[in-house]
Design a protein around this motif. Structure first.
Motif, PDB file in Angstrom:
ATOM      1  N   ASN A  36      89.688  35.248  26.282  1.00 58.39           N
ATOM      2  CA  ASN A  36      90.068  35.356  25.012  1.00 58.39           C
ATOM      3  C   ASN A  36      91.221  35.860  24.335  1.00 58.39           C
ATOM      4  O   ASN A  36      92.100  35.209  23.458  1.00 58.39           O
ATOM      5  CB  ASN A  36      88.934  36.978  23.916  1.00 58.39           C
ATOM      6  CG  ASN A  36      88.748  36.333  23.008  1.00 58.39           C
ATOM      7  OD1 ASN A  36      90.109  37.043  22.267  1.00 58.39           O
ATOM      8  ND2 ASN A  36      87.472  36.058  21.921  1.00 58.39           N
ATOM      9  N   ASN A  68      87.031  33.353  19.638  1.00 61.93           N
ATOM     10  CA  ASN A  68      85.763  34.067  19.691  1.00 61.93           C
ATOM     11  C   ASN A  68      85.173  32.962  19.912  1.00 61.93           C
ATOM     12  O   ASN A  68      84.042  33.507  20.860  1.00 61.93           O
ATOM     13  CB  ASN A  68      85.781  34.688  18.640  1.00 61.93           C
ATOM     14  CG  ASN A  68      86.941  35.899  18.320  1.00 61.93           C
ATOM     15  OD1 ASN A  68      87.268  36.960  19.130  1.00 61.93           O
ATOM     16  ND2 ASN A  68      86.575  36.511  17.043  1.00 61.93           N
ATOM     17  N   ARG A  69      85.059  32.008  18.982  1.00 59.35           N
ATOM     18  CA  ARG A  69      84.281  30.741  19.208  1.00 59.35           C
ATOM     19  C   ARG A  69      83.868  29.907  20.325  1.00 59.35           C
ATOM     20  O   ARG A  69      83.411  29.301  21.278  1.00 59.35           O
ATOM     21  CB  ARG A  69      84.325  29.825  17.879  1.00 59.35           C
ATOM     22  CG  ARG A  69      83.236  28.879  18.021  1.00 59.35           C
ATOM     23  CD  ARG A  69      83.483  27.980  16.828  1.00 59.35           C
ATOM     24  NE  ARG A  69      81.806  26.657  16.480  1.00 59.35           N
ATOM     25  CZ  ARG A  69      82.309  25.959  15.446  1.00 59.35           C
ATOM     26  NH1 ARG A  69      82.985  25.919  14.124  1.00 59.35           N
ATOM     27  NH2 ARG A  69      81.460  25.236  15.365  1.00 59.35           N
ATOM     28  N   ARG A  70      85.549  29.425  20.738  1.00 64.14           N
ATOM     29  CA  ARG A  70      85.277  28.980  21.832  1.00 64.14           C
ATOM     30  C   ARG A  70      85.565  29.481  23.272  1.00 64.14           C
ATOM     31  O   ARG A  70      85.211  28.890  24.600  1.00 64.14           O
ATOM     32  CB  ARG A  70      87.333  28.054  21.657  1.00 64.14           C
ATOM     33  CG  ARG A  70      87.109  26.923  22.831  1.00 64.14           C
ATOM     34  CD  ARG A  70      88.101  25.834  22.582  1.00 64.14           C
ATOM     35  NE  ARG A  70      88.499  25.233  23.920  1.00 64.14           N
ATOM     36  CZ  ARG A  70      88.548  24.102  23.724  1.00 64.14           C
ATOM     37  NH1 ARG A  70      87.551  23.594  22.700  1.00 64.14           N
ATOM     38  NH2 ARG A  70      88.249  23.574  24.313  1.00 64.14           N
ATOM     39  N   GLN A  71      85.694  30.633  23.302  1.00 69.77           N
ATOM     40  CA  GLN A  71      85.382  31.782  25.013  1.00 69.77           C
ATOM     41  C   GLN A  71      83.881  31.177  25.099  1.00 69.77           C
ATOM     42  O   GLN A  71      84.119  31.086  26.205  1.00 69.77           O
ATOM     43  CB  GLN A  71      86.130  32.780  24.111  1.00 69.77           C
ATOM     44  CG  GLN A  71      84.904  33.902  23.625  1.00 69.77           C
ATOM     45  CD  GLN A  71      85.497  34.866  24.251  1.00 69.77           C
ATOM     46  OE1 GLN A  71      86.218  35.356  25.596  1.00 69.77           O
ATOM     47  NE2 GLN A  71      84.630  36.245  22.891  1.00 69.77           N
ATOM     48  N   LYS A  72      82.661  30.806  24.038  1.00 68.65           N
ATOM     49  CA  LYS A  72      81.466  30.837  24.327  1.00 68.65           C
ATOM     50  C   LYS A  72      81.560  29.370  25.578  1.00 68.65           C
ATOM     51  O   LYS A  72      80.411  29.468  25.805  1.00 68.65           O
ATOM     52  CB  LYS A  72      80.566  31.122  23.352  1.00 68.65           C
ATOM     53  CG  LYS A  72      81.056  32.496  22.462  1.00 68.65           C
ATOM     54  CD  LYS A  72      79.963  32.256  21.150  1.00 68.65           C
ATOM     55  CE  LYS A  72      79.848  33.484  20.375  1.00 68.65           C
ATOM     56  NZ  LYS A  72      79.483  33.223  18.873  1.00 68.65           N
ATOM     57  N   LYS A  73      82.381  29.288  24.739  1.00 66.56           N
ATOM     58  CA  LYS A  73      81.637  26.806  25.416  1.00 66.56           C
ATOM     59  C   LYS A  73      83.024  27.495  26.947  1.00 66.56           C
ATOM     60  O   LYS A  73      82.128  26.943  27.816  1.00 66.56           O
ATOM     61  CB  LYS A  73      82.526  26.098  25.209  1.00 66.56           C
ATOM     62  CG  LYS A  73      82.435  24.709  25.104  1.00 66.56           C
ATOM     63  CD  LYS A  73      83.524  24.199  24.784  1.00 66.56           C
ATOM     64  CE  LYS A  73      83.131  22.274  24.840  1.00 66.56           C
ATOM     65  NZ  LYS A  73      83.889  21.717  24.309  1.00 66.56           N
ATOM     66  N   ILE A  75      83.504  30.131  29.311  1.00 66.22           N
ATOM     67  CA  ILE A  75      83.605  30.506  29.811  1.00 66.22           C
ATOM     68  C   ILE A  75      82.182  30.467  30.504  1.00 66.22           C
ATOM     69  O   ILE A  75      82.705  30.509  32.046  1.00 66.22           O
ATOM     70  CB  ILE A  75      82.411  32.061  29.637  1.00 66.22           C
ATOM     71  CG1 ILE A  75      83.809  32.885  28.790  1.00 66.22           C
ATOM     72  CG2 ILE A  75      81.648  32.882  30.286  1.00 66.22           C
ATOM     73  CD1 ILE A  75      82.982  34.393  28.573  1.00 66.22           C
TER      74      ILE A  75
END
Length: 337
Positions: A36, A68-73, A75
């Motif tokens: 992040n 915050n949004r992109r880290q979900k993709k 990780i």
């Protein structure tokens, strides 16, 4: 500074010297927990992420939202390559190689490593360079094809930190070096190795470079021209072999430099009995773009046709051969460093 890199990102000569090389690189997360912060630092950079003037006051908030949004993709992608990026470690190892070569073959020199978006940062190197009373620095962005948004951003970051620390020093900027012989020869040699290894007749070469928004190029950024010219020079050594140049790692919806690598992979995957050799030109160290995007995502897409084979040439990482080439090139500037 975390213990992971403390006392390792600065390689001091045991002999007296007032000169140093600073290796500038983009950086990468050393663990899943750092993703992040890495993404936030990347998206908050106004050189890399050039927002319309009316959105610039909100860049920090947008960077936080996007990271915050992109880290979900990403990780899960990092998990597939070991849970971290090797780019910092590779750069430190490359610095050690370069230092040993200079000490043995040329002259004493300090070498520091500074990442743009992760630890160790430019400020960490600046403080040690100042403490060592270095008075002449060669800034070497490990982006061989200069762009205002990448190498330019790293150079400015270092200068800004030096100014904050009241560190007055002679700086020599080592900018666009993607046309140098040692760099071109690396790719030529690696391509030859892959062609010898495959020994397949129907071979196609796909060069893939990191993309940029087309708007940056339209404003005069010379990055694409540099990549195109280097690729053409390399291919002069391989007459008769089909090849193309594409660009990867697009983020967002705006138009980026074309053609896109993902589209080329899709097109090639429809062919039969094809040996595709992918050359990640411009990448000096492995990172998510090579280890996941090329080696996993695009490879799996291409070999869905079981008659096809996919290979990717090596990037330099901490190669001793590449370090020797870099050292020779730097030393050839005798009067400058």
């Amino acid at each position: 500074m975390t213990s992971e890199y403390k006392n390792r990102f600065y390689i001091a000569s045991e002999k007296s010297t007032k000169k140093a090389i600073v290796l500038l690189q983009m950086g990468g997360p050393n663990s899943l927990k750092e993703i992040n912060d890495f993404l936030y630092n990347l998206f908050i950079d106004p050189y890399l992420i050039q927002l319309p003037f009316y959105l610039r006051p909100f860049q920090s908030k947008l960077a936080k939202f996007i990271s915050n949004r992109r880290q979900k993709k990403v990780i899960p992608q990092y998990e597939l390559i070991g849970g971290r990026s090797p780019i910092v470690e590779n750069t430190i190892k490359f610095g050690l190689q370069l230092h040993a070569i200079f000490e043995e073959k040329y002259h004493p020199i300090d070498i520091a490593v500074a990442m743009r978006y992760s630890l160790p940062r430019a400020i960490d190197s600046v403080k040690l360079l100042k403490k060592r009373k270095i008075n002449e620095i060669l800034l070497v962005p490990l982006y061989p094809h200069y762009s205002h948004s990448t190498a330019g951003s790293s150079i400015k970051d270092f200068k800004d930190e030096a100014k904050k620390e009241n560190f007055s020093v002679k700086l020599i900027e080592f900018r666009d070096w993607g046309f140098e012989k040692f760099y071109l020869n690396w790719w030529i040699h690696q391509i030859k190795l892959e062609l010898e290894r495959s020994q397949l007749k129907d071979t196609k070469l796909l060069f893939t470079a990191h993309g940029l928004p087309q708007s940056y190029i339209d404003k005069g950024d010379t990055y694409k021209e540099s990549v195109v010219n280097a690729t053409k020079s390399i291919m002069e050594n391989f007459p008769g072999i089909d090849w193309e140049l594409s660009f990867q790692s697009r983020v967002g919806r705006q138009k980026w430099m074309e053609p896109y690598t993902k589209d080329k992979i899709r097109d090639y995957s429809t062919l039969c009995n094809t040996n595709l050799v992918v050359i990640p030109i411009g990448f000096i160290s492995d990172h998510l773009e090579t280890l996941y995007e090329l080696d996993i995502l695009y490879r799996n897409q291409f070999i869905q046709n079981k008659d096809n084979t996919f290979s990717r040439v090596k990037v330099p990482n901490a190669s001793a051969d590449f370090a020797y080439g870099m050292a020779e090139f730097i030393s050839s500037k005798g009067d400058k460093l």
